[in-house]
Design a protein around this motif. Structure first.
Motif, mmCIF file in Angstrom:
data_model
loop_
_atom_site.group_PDB
_atom_site.id
_atom_site.type_symbol
_atom_site.label_atom_id
_atom_site.label_comp_id
_atom_site.label_asym_id
_atom_site.label_seq_id
_atom_site.Cartn_x
_atom_site.Cartn_y
_atom_site.Cartn_z
ATOM 1 N N ILE A 193 4.700 6.969 -5.534
ATOM 2 C CA ILE A 193 4.784 6.135 -4.667
ATOM 3 C C ILE A 193 4.172 5.142 -5.028
ATOM 4 O O ILE A 193 3.119 4.061 -4.662
ATOM 5 C CB ILE A 193 5.327 6.750 -3.692
ATOM 6 N N GLU A 194 2.387 6.372 -5.030
ATOM 7 C CA GLU A 194 0.669 5.942 -4.278
ATOM 8 C C GLU A 194 0.286 5.401 -5.753
ATOM 9 O O GLU A 194 0.141 4.572 -5.647
ATOM 10 C CB GLU A 194 0.212 6.867 -4.298
ATOM 11 N N ALA A 195 0.819 5.745 -7.053
ATOM 12 C CA ALA A 195 1.056 5.419 -8.281
ATOM 13 C C ALA A 195 1.429 3.983 -8.570
ATOM 14 O O ALA A 195 0.931 2.779 -9.214
ATOM 15 C CB ALA A 195 1.037 6.393 -9.639
ATOM 16 N N GLY B 81 17.055 10.101 0.290
ATOM 17 C CA GLY B 81 18.135 10.707 1.130
ATOM 18 C C GLY B 81 17.612 12.306 1.508
ATOM 19 O O GLY B 81 18.041 12.808 2.307
ATOM 20 N N ILE B 82 16.968 12.942 0.477
ATOM 21 C CA ILE B 82 17.108 14.306 1.157
ATOM 22 C C ILE B 82 15.945 15.225 2.080
ATOM 23 O O ILE B 82 15.802 15.571 2.471
ATOM 24 C CB ILE B 82 17.369 14.834 -0.320
ATOM 25 N N ASN B 83 14.861 14.554 1.328
ATOM 26 C CA ASN B 83 13.318 14.286 2.405
ATOM 27 C C ASN B 83 13.043 13.538 3.297
ATOM 28 O O ASN B 83 13.146 12.453 2.744
ATOM 29 C CB ASN B 83 12.465 14.925 1.598
ATOM 30 N N SER B 84 13.861 13.247 4.529
ATOM 31 C CA SER B 84 12.927 11.925 5.419
ATOM 32 C C SER B 84 12.040 11.239 5.200
ATOM 33 O O SER B 84 11.297 10.283 5.074
ATOM 34 C CB SER B 84 13.845 12.480 7.046
ATOM 35 N N THR B 85 10.908 12.291 5.023
ATOM 36 C CA THR B 85 8.955 12.155 5.423
ATOM 37 C C THR B 85 9.140 10.885 3.572
ATOM 38 O O THR B 85 8.614 9.582 4.382
ATOM 39 C CB THR B 85 8.581 13.081 5.120
ATOM 40 N N GLN B 86 9.464 11.743 2.541
ATOM 41 C CA GLN B 86 9.254 10.837 1.373
ATOM 42 C C GLN B 86 10.052 9.567 1.211
ATOM 43 O O GLN B 86 9.693 9.161 0.854
ATOM 44 C CB GLN B 86 9.689 11.779 0.287
ATOM 45 N N THR B 87 11.958 9.766 1.995
ATOM 46 C CA THR B 87 12.456 7.974 1.754
ATOM 47 C C THR B 87 11.617 7.373 2.298
ATOM 48 O O THR B 87 11.826 6.236 2.220
ATOM 49 C CB THR B 87 14.127 8.897 2.495
ATOM 50 N N LYS B 88 11.113 8.036 4.505
ATOM 51 C CA LYS B 88 10.450 6.572 5.322
ATOM 52 C C LYS B 88 9.363 6.417 3.643
ATOM 53 O O LYS B 88 9.115 5.187 4.284
ATOM 54 C CB LYS B 88 10.254 7.250 6.297
ATOM 55 N N LEU B 89 8.412 7.170 3.665
ATOM 56 C CA LEU B 89 7.514 6.687 2.290
ATOM 57 C C LEU B 89 8.147 5.182 1.448
ATOM 58 O O LEU B 89 6.963 4.513 1.460
ATOM 59 C CB LEU B 89 6.857 7.557 2.105
ATOM 60 N N ALA B 90 9.077 6.030 0.751
ATOM 61 C CA ALA B 90 8.915 4.645 -0.229
ATOM 62 C C ALA B 90 9.694 3.182 -0.131
ATOM 63 O O ALA B 90 9.396 2.697 -0.541
ATOM 64 C CB ALA B 90 10.497 5.331 -0.890
ATOM 65 N N GLY C 227 11.971 6.481 -11.362
ATOM 66 C CA GLY C 227 10.613 7.984 -11.094
ATOM 67 C C GLY C 227 11.050 8.061 -10.080
ATOM 68 O O GLY C 227 12.581 7.631 -9.165
ATOM 69 N N PHE C 228 10.542 9.176 -9.316
ATOM 70 C CA PHE C 228 11.450 9.803 -8.101
ATOM 71 C C PHE C 228 10.564 9.812 -6.653
ATOM 72 O O PHE C 228 9.272 9.002 -6.618
ATOM 73 C CB PHE C 228 11.712 11.666 -8.789
ATOM 74 N N ALA C 229 10.503 10.080 -5.913
ATOM 75 C CA ALA C 229 9.899 9.653 -5.043
ATOM 76 C C ALA C 229 8.804 10.547 -4.051
ATOM 77 O O ALA C 229 8.797 11.368 -3.224
ATOM 78 C CB ALA C 229 11.074 9.835 -3.205
ATOM 79 N N PHE C 230 8.220 10.791 -5.253
ATOM 80 C CA PHE C 230 6.928 11.866 -5.206
ATOM 81 C C PHE C 230 6.220 11.146 -5.154
ATOM 82 O O PHE C 230 5.911 10.161 -4.975
ATOM 83 C CB PHE C 230 6.574 12.452 -6.729
ATOM 84 N N PRO C 231 5.045 11.778 -3.416
ATOM 85 C CA PRO C 231 3.550 10.898 -3.124
ATOM 86 C C PRO C 231 3.513 10.401 -4.434
ATOM 87 O O PRO C 231 2.227 9.638 -4.231
ATOM 88 C CB PRO C 231 3.726 11.698 -2.401
ATOM 89 N N VAL C 232 2.899 11.056 -4.991
ATOM 90 C CA VAL C 232 1.968 10.627 -6.022
ATOM 91 C C VAL C 232 2.743 9.397 -7.621
ATOM 92 O O VAL C 232 1.836 8.949 -7.608
ATOM 93 C CB VAL C 232 1.330 11.432 -7.562
ATOM 94 N N TRP D 96 -0.591 -0.046 -8.813
ATOM 95 C CA TRP D 96 -0.048 -0.653 -10.671
ATOM 96 C C TRP D 96 0.451 -2.189 -10.133
ATOM 97 O O TRP D 96 0.745 -3.388 -10.836
ATOM 98 C CB TRP D 96 1.041 0.045 -11.214
ATOM 99 N N ILE D 97 1.312 -2.055 -9.082
ATOM 100 C CA ILE D 97 2.254 -3.231 -8.729
ATOM 101 C C ILE D 97 1.479 -4.186 -7.850
ATOM 102 O O ILE D 97 1.520 -5.434 -8.084
ATOM 103 C CB ILE D 97 3.434 -2.827 -6.956
#
Length: 432
Positions: A377-379, A193-202, A370-375, A383-384
């Motif tokens: 989310i990708e990892a 919710g802080i960064n809209s780009t990372q929020t949308k990515l997650a 974890g937090f919505a860091f791009p790394v 894994w999933i």
């Protein structure tokens, strides 16, 4: 003295040249337009499909006015909710189509991805197909067979039943089933919710069984929660709690303070909880100092239990009394094994996920945070994708929260070691 002819004026010469240029280009444009008008086919410029926004009968004037007002409100206010939006949120029903199927993500007018048929447009969150009017769609009338190619068959009997409990921990938890009894792993991704780009990515990149947690001071918090839930995710609200030191960071104004008066902490808690709706529980943000003060935790957990919420310990605080106080207050509780992205490298995050797998094999379930860091989310996505072949099931965090808030039979030290919120097999929900 000989006669000297005067030189022409530069201004006059420039104006003359400009006029000549405009005349030449204007003539070319006029000739081109005349040629197109004479030789072009007007039918080729006409619309290929006609969609009526409103009905054409004389008796639908009121409907036109209401529909037009709804469209205008949606255009200027992205948090607009239609008047017929059902109380408590949208219910998901399954649709069967004759022929090739399609998937439509219900968004309740709040935005979000919609995969629609090739024909049709989306107006105020509703799909209007050729041959339909917006009034027909708003009133629930099905599209004509000529417009869709096949009649829609709504299996309303197969819609997910509402839980008997009205507690948010039940109402807003994502259904889950594990009939084979395989080891369960859960993941919560926070700081949204802080960064809209990372929020949308997650929201878009992670499967719906990943739980998402939102910062209380997020911009458009209620909107993002609705978008996340429309995509199938269950959500948590982060409650800031006092740490021992903040370094250069400033303390959040609604942080729960160790040793502060009960009235002051509950006022801050209510401020956080009132920011949005649709979450099944809360999760701590920091809190090493607050988590060590049982007298400060007790009134907060009492309120959370009364409201039917769950509390998720993110596992970042090693000497906290959250689990002990949750037992005494009858609060639904689960503890994560710890952060998976303390070190933000793909290799370190992958190692933390392997640790989660080890705990899950031994005790039946484990939670990672974890937090919505791009790394991250990708990892997590990579894994999933490997979990099924390893014999694991990805579950929402609520699946590792016991349905009842009864005290765990195992000693508290053992519960902390399990790091899943309960003893034995972690109280998995298998019925959804």
């Amino acid at each position: 003295m000989g006669y000297r002819q005067s030189e022409p004026s530069p201004l006059k010469t420039g104006l003359m040249h400009a006029g000549m240029s405009l005349g030449v280009f204007g003539g070319l444009a006029l000739a081109l337009g005349t040629g197109i008008h004479v030789t072009a086919d007007p039918e080729a410029a006409g619309p290929r499909q006609t969609i009526s926004l409103f009905g054409t009968s004389s008796g639908d004037a009121d409907e036109k006015g209401a529909a037009f007002a709804a469209i205008r409100a949606a255009d200027y206010d992205e948090d607009y909710v239609p008047a017929d939006y059902p109380e408590g949120g949208m219910e998901l029903a399954y649709t069967e189509l004759d022929g090739e199927g399609m998937r439509i993500d219900i968004t309740g007018g709040q935005g979000g991805p919609i995969v629609a048929p090739a024909a049709g447009i989306r107006i105020n969150g509703r799909l209007v197909q050729p041959g339909q009017s917006f009034g027909e769609v708003a009133s629930g009338a099905p599209a004509s067979e000529a417009a869709t190619g096949a009649p829609l068959k709504l299996n309303t009997a197969e819609a997910a039943p509402k839980p008997a409990s009205k507690a948010p921990a039940d109402v807003y938890a994502r259904p889950f089933s594990n009939p084979e009894g395989r080891p369960v792993v859960s993941l919560v991704i926070g700081g949204l919710g802080i960064n809209s780009t990372q929020t949308k990515l997650a929201i878009d990149a992670l499967p719906a069984d990943v739980t998402l947690s939102f910062a209380p001071d997020a911009s458009r918090l209620d909107y993002w929660i609705k978008v996340a839930r429309a995509d199938g995710h269950e959500v948590l609200i982060e409650v800031p709690m006092e740490a021992y030191e903040y370094g250069r960071m400033r303390m959040h104004p609604d942080t729960l303070i160790a040793g502060a008066g009960e009235k002051a902490n509950l006022a801050r808690l209510n401020q956080v909880l009132s920011r949005a709706s649709g979450y099944f529980g809360v999760i701590n943000y920091q809190g090493a100092k607050f988590g060590a003060d049982t007298a400060s935790i007790e009134p907060v957990f009492e309120v959370l239990a009364e409201r039917g919420l769950a509390f998720i310990d993110d596992g970042s605080v090693h000497k906290a009394f959250f689990g002990q106080v949750a037992d005494t207050q009858g609060l639904r509780f689960a503890r994560a094994a710890g952060p998976v992205d303390t070190r933000q490298s793909p290799q370190d995050i992958a190692a933390e996920f392997m640790e989660l797998e080890t705990i899950a094999r031994e005790h039946g379930g484990a939670i990672g945070a974890g937090f919505a860091f791009p790394v991250t989310i990708e990892a997590a996505s990579l894994w999933i994708d490997t979990l099924e072949e390893k014999g694991f099931v990805l579950a929402p965090v609520s699946a590792l929260v016991p349905r009842s808030a009864e005290p765990a039979p195992a000693p508290m030290a053992e519960r902390r070691e399990l790091r899943t919120g309960s003893a034995g097999k972690a109280g998995l929900k298998t019925g959804g």
